[in-house]
Scaffold this motif. Structure first.
Motif, short mmCIF file in Angstrom:
data_model
loop_
_atom_site.label_atom_id
_atom_site.label_comp_id
_atom_site.label_asym_id
_atom_site.label_seq_id
_atom_site.Cartn_x
_atom_site.Cartn_y
_atom_site.Cartn_z
N GLY A 61 0.95 -1.13 -0.18
CA GLY A 61 0.10 0.05 0.03
C GLY A 61 0.92 1.29 0.02
O GLY A 61 0.55 2.12 -0.74
N SER A 62 2.03 1.20 0.65
CA SER A 62 2.92 2.30 0.70
C SER A 62 3.49 2.62 -0.47
O SER A 62 3.43 3.79 -1.11
CB SER A 62 3.96 2.04 1.93
OG SER A 62 3.24 2.04 2.96
N VAL A 63 3.76 1.58 -1.21
CA VAL A 63 4.57 1.81 -2.57
C VAL A 63 3.47 2.09 -3.68
O VAL A 63 3.65 3.09 -4.43
CB VAL A 63 4.99 0.25 -2.97
CG1 VAL A 63 5.36 0.35 -4.69
CG2 VAL A 63 6.29 0.00 -2.43
N LEU A 64 2.32 1.58 -3.64
CA LEU A 64 0.97 2.15 -4.58
C LEU A 64 0.95 3.71 -4.30
O LEU A 64 0.68 4.68 -4.94
CB LEU A 64 -0.18 1.37 -4.32
CG LEU A 64 0.13 0.04 -5.15
CD1 LEU A 64 -1.22 -0.73 -4.78
CD2 LEU A 64 0.27 -0.14 -6.30
N ARG A 68 2.00 8.07 -7.08
CA ARG A 68 1.46 9.53 -7.61
C ARG A 68 2.34 10.54 -7.87
O ARG A 68 3.39 10.76 -7.01
CB ARG A 68 0.67 10.03 -6.43
CG ARG A 68 -0.32 10.77 -6.89
CD ARG A 68 -1.40 11.18 -5.81
NE ARG A 68 -2.45 12.20 -6.36
CZ ARG A 68 -3.70 11.84 -6.71
NH1 ARG A 68 -3.98 10.38 -6.69
NH2 ARG A 68 -4.43 12.34 -7.29
N GLY A 69 2.49 10.90 -9.07
CA GLY A 69 3.26 12.02 -9.53
C GLY A 69 4.57 11.57 -10.32
O GLY A 69 5.55 12.25 -10.77
N THR A 70 4.71 10.12 -10.44
CA THR A 70 5.84 9.40 -11.19
C THR A 70 5.72 9.62 -12.74
O THR A 70 4.62 9.53 -13.40
CB THR A 70 5.69 8.03 -10.63
OG1 THR A 70 5.87 7.98 -9.27
CG2 THR A 70 6.93 7.27 -11.33
N ARG A 71 6.93 9.98 -13.14
CA ARG A 71 6.87 10.20 -14.60
C ARG A 71 8.10 9.14 -15.10
O ARG A 71 9.32 9.25 -14.55
CB ARG A 71 7.41 11.59 -15.09
CG ARG A 71 6.27 12.60 -14.93
CD ARG A 71 6.80 13.94 -15.20
NE ARG A 71 7.40 14.16 -16.45
CZ ARG A 71 6.67 14.50 -17.59
NH1 ARG A 71 5.59 14.90 -17.71
NH2 ARG A 71 7.41 14.49 -18.70
#
Length: 86
Positions: A61-64, A68-71
């Protein structure tokens, strides 16, 4: 909070960009039977390797949540791909 939208851009051979918008929630709903089997396999792996299933779920859950915001940009020769997570 899990990401809501993944944008994939790929450059075609003629130089134009192809842009795909992939909503995360509908894809998760469609793939839920496969995800259920993956969770069962993960729980079995936790028991075999003596890892806490609760800790493994918390880490996943922490990794998911951190996605957010990854390119991700990949370019090689005339091929280019951009993946953006919102």
């Amino acid at each position: 909070m899990i990401p809501q939208l993944v944008t994939v851009r790929s450059r075609r051979r003629n130089g134009r960009w192809l842009r795909l918008y992939v909503p995360v929630l509908p894809v998760l709903l469609v793939l839920s039977p496969v995800l259920l089997l993956a969770m069962v396999a993960g729980l079995v792996a936790c028991v075999v390797f003596r890892i806490s299933p609760v800790g493994a779920l918390r880490g996943t859950g922490s990794v998911l949540g951190a996605l957010r915001g990854t390119r991700i940009e990949i370019e090689q020769g005339r091929t280019a791909v951009l993946v953006s997570v919102r």
